[in-house]
Enzyme design. Structure first.
Site, PDB file in Angstrom:
ATOM      1  CG  ASP A   1    -101.065 -70.011 -28.595  1.00  0.00           C
ATOM      2  OD1 ASP A   1    -102.007 -69.497 -27.950  1.00  0.00           O
ATOM      3  OD2 ASP A   1    -100.082 -69.368 -28.992  1.00  0.00           O
TER       4      ASP A   1
ATOM      5  CG  HIS B   1    -111.039 -69.616 -24.932  1.00  0.00           C
ATOM      6  ND1 HIS B   1    -109.735 -69.891 -25.278  1.00  0.00           N
ATOM      7  CD2 HIS B   1    -111.030 -68.363 -24.397  1.00  0.00           C
ATOM      8  CE1 HIS B   1    -108.966 -68.848 -24.971  1.00  0.00           C
ATOM      9  NE2 HIS B   1    -109.728 -67.914 -24.447  1.00  0.00           N
TER      10      HIS B   1
ATOM     11  CG  LEU C   1    -104.241 -91.048 -24.344  1.00  0.00           C
ATOM     12  CD1 LEU C   1    -102.973 -90.985 -25.183  1.00  0.00           C
ATOM     13  CD2 LEU C   1    -105.319 -90.135 -24.948  1.00  0.00           C
TER      14      LEU C   1
HETATM   15  C1  IPE Z   1     -99.524 -70.956 -23.840  1.00  0.00           C
HETATM   16  O1  IPE Z   1    -100.204 -70.051 -24.661  1.00  0.00           O
HETATM   17  C2  IPE Z   1    -100.447 -71.550 -22.832  1.00  0.00           C
HETATM   18  C3  IPE Z   1    -101.522 -72.394 -23.351  1.00  0.00           C
HETATM   19  C4  IPE Z   1    -101.800 -72.661 -24.607  1.00  0.00           C
HETATM   20  C5  IPE Z   1    -102.339 -73.007 -22.356  1.00  0.00           C
HETATM   21  P1  IPE Z   1    -100.203 -68.488 -24.368  1.00  0.00           P
HETATM   22  O2  IPE Z   1    -101.058 -67.875 -25.410  1.00  0.00           O
HETATM   23  O3  IPE Z   1    -100.589 -68.232 -22.956  1.00  0.00           O
HETATM   24  O4  IPE Z   1     -98.672 -68.119 -24.551  1.00  0.00           O
HETATM   25  P2  IPE Z   1     -97.981 -66.713 -24.836  1.00  0.00           P
HETATM   26  O5  IPE Z   1     -98.553 -65.740 -23.842  1.00  0.00           O
HETATM   27  O6  IPE Z   1     -98.356 -66.335 -26.244  1.00  0.00           O
HETATM   28  O7  IPE Z   1     -96.528 -66.963 -24.693  1.00  0.00           O
HETATM   29  C1  IPE Z   2    -104.853 -70.808 -26.213  1.00  0.00           C
HETATM   30  O1  IPE Z   2    -105.353 -69.823 -27.056  1.00  0.00           O
HETATM   31  C2  IPE Z   2    -105.770 -71.084 -25.057  1.00  0.00           C
HETATM   32  C3  IPE Z   2    -105.257 -70.632 -23.753  1.00  0.00           C
HETATM   33  C4  IPE Z   2    -104.099 -70.092 -23.551  1.00  0.00           C
HETATM   34  C5  IPE Z   2    -106.102 -70.867 -22.606  1.00  0.00           C
HETATM   35  P1  IPE Z   2    -105.140 -68.282 -26.761  1.00  0.00           P
HETATM   36  O2  IPE Z   2    -106.260 -67.820 -25.891  1.00  0.00           O
HETATM   37  O3  IPE Z   2    -103.782 -68.012 -26.220  1.00  0.00           O
HETATM   38  O4  IPE Z   2    -105.295 -67.675 -28.203  1.00  0.00           O
HETATM   39  P2  IPE Z   2    -104.397 -66.547 -28.869  1.00  0.00           P
HETATM   40  O5  IPE Z   2    -102.970 -66.974 -28.744  1.00  0.00           O
HETATM   41  O6  IPE Z   2    -104.695 -65.289 -28.124  1.00  0.00           O
HETATM   42  O7  IPE Z   2    -104.861 -66.509 -30.279  1.00  0.00           O
HETATM   43 MG    MG Z   3    -102.000 -67.621 -27.107  1.00  0.00          MG
END
Ligand code: IPE
Ligand code: IPE
Ligand code: MG
Length: 243
Positions: free
Chosen positions: A17, A34, A128
């Protein structure tokens, strides 16, 4: 480098995240984060394979991430497809066994085909065990298991009293894998976001402030070192008190 022989984890699960915030901090669009997140994932996968970690489960796209703007979802899909096409042979060369968990019915035929191709190509590899959660939600996974069990009971093939923890666990998407020993969430949030609810029952939870694109092999080693210092009691008393 982490030494897994000395009480290291057998299975690590990571919520990757913080891509969006990482990009915003640089004045760039979320997609920039991303892309960087994809490179970070590749480096972590390679490191996990190098240190001999038996199993790694990565949360790449949740069932709730479908709620994001269509433009972000389609960019993520494009990146996933591109990364898979590019990295599959390298994963295979390293002996990784790739598996996807989650509901893939909403993904494009192209992406679904690439996912199946990756699973088939690497199915007999012994390195793995790499699980990628795509379109995954733990509540949905548990609901599916309950529905399957209920159907078996209704058909008279299973008795309700024979439903137990082992039967439920075996049917979950991660099914036959060893329990998750170490959970890592990057990006500073302290929540599970519908990831592996059942499988994390006794997992050690590690939260890092680092945004995912900056989370490198040394950070994974630090998490593994932290894990090694934990005393896992599983409801019992501390080891010294047993003697
Ligand atoms: C969790 O992150 C999902 C992934 C990293 C794939 P999110 O960014 O979607 O989670 P919330 O919305 O902050 O809980
Ligand atoms: C995690 O990073 C990737 C996915 C959930 C696909 P985020 O896109 O949630 O990044 P933040 O949390 O908004 O910084
Ligand atoms: Mg996120």
């Amino acid at each position: 480098m982490a030494d897994l022989a000395a009480g290291g984890p057998q299975h690590v699960a990571i919520i990757m995240d913080g891509n969006g915030r990482w990009a915003r901090a640089r004045g760039r669009p979320r997609g920039f984060g991303h892309r960087a997140g994809g490179r970070a994932a590749r480096a972590i996968i390679e490191h996990a394979s190098d240190i001999g970690l038996p199993a790694l489960t990565l949360y790449a796209f949740s069932s709730e991430n479908w709620r994001r703007p269509a433009s972000e979802v389609s960019l993520l899909m494009e990146l996933l497809l591109g990364t898979l096409r590019k990295e599959l042979n390298e994963f295979h060369r390293r002996g990784a066994r790739l598996r996807f968990i989650g509901d893939r019915s909403r993904f494009s035929p192209d992406l679904r085909e690439e996912m199946s191709r990756g699973e088939a190509l690497t199915a007999t590899n012994a390195g793995l065990c790499l699980n990628i959660a795509l379109g995954y939600g733990a509540q949905q996974d548990l609901t599916r298991v309950m529905r399957e069990l209920a159907a078996e009971v209704a058909a008279g093939r299973l008795r309700a009293e024979d439903i137990n923890e082992a039967r439920i666990a075996a049917r979950l998407a991660l099914g036959e894998l060893p329990d998750v020993d170490l959970f890592v969430r990057t990006g500073g949030e302290v929540r599970l976001s519908n990831f592996l609810l059942w499988e994390l029952a006794y997992t050690e939870l590690y939260f890092s402030q680092t945004y995912w694109p900056d989370f490198g092999p040394a950070d994974l080693d630090a998490a593994i070192d932290w894990y090694r210092g934990r005393e896992r009691r599983f409801g019992m008393v501390e080891a010294s008190a047993c003697s």
